[in-house]
Write an enzyme that holds these catalytic residues in place. Structure first.
Site: not given
Length: 123
Positions: A7, A63, A75, A78, A90, A108, A116
């Site tokens: 993540r 890419r 892509c 959210e 994210r 992050y 998180r």
């Protein structure tokens, strides 16, 4: 060897194409460096943005990294939850690795460190 999810998330100050692409590149390169994998180890990458990030496709940044041309990237947006973090990008990378799940370093950056804190690297 197993497939592990890694993540990552970052934020941008403005919905500006250059800023979105730079933030995305910085994030994925740190994810790769921290977890010691190469582009050919990547199974796929899903990138999501909050609905207020639409100036550029973050996949373009991925890419464009040397050696990453053939990494499968997709892509999406959210879910627009009221009160959620804004201008957030994210990343979920699925990577072939011999690392155990607890050895994976989730990354992050910027304001996304709030998402998180329990997964932040020990400094």
């Amino acid at each position: 060897m197993s497939v592990r999810g890694i993540r990552g998330a970052t934020t941008v100050e403005h919905d500006d194409a250059k800023e979105v692409l730079q933030a995305t590149e910085s994030l994925v390169l740190e994810m790769a460096e921290s977890n010691q994998f190469k582009p050919e180890d990547i199974v796929s990458i899903i990138v999501s943005t909050t609905v207020d990030v639409k100036a550029a496709f973050p996949a373009k940044a991925i890419r464009s990294i040397e050696g990453w041309t053939y990494v499968p990237v997709m892509c999406t947006h959210e879910i627009d939850v009221p009160g959620s973090m804004r201008k957030c990008i994210r990343v979920m990378m699925n990577v072939n690795t011999s690392k155990k799940q607890e050895e994976i370093q989730h990354i992050y950056q910027n304001n996304a460190v709030q998402l998180r804190p329990d997964l932040q690297k020990q400094q």
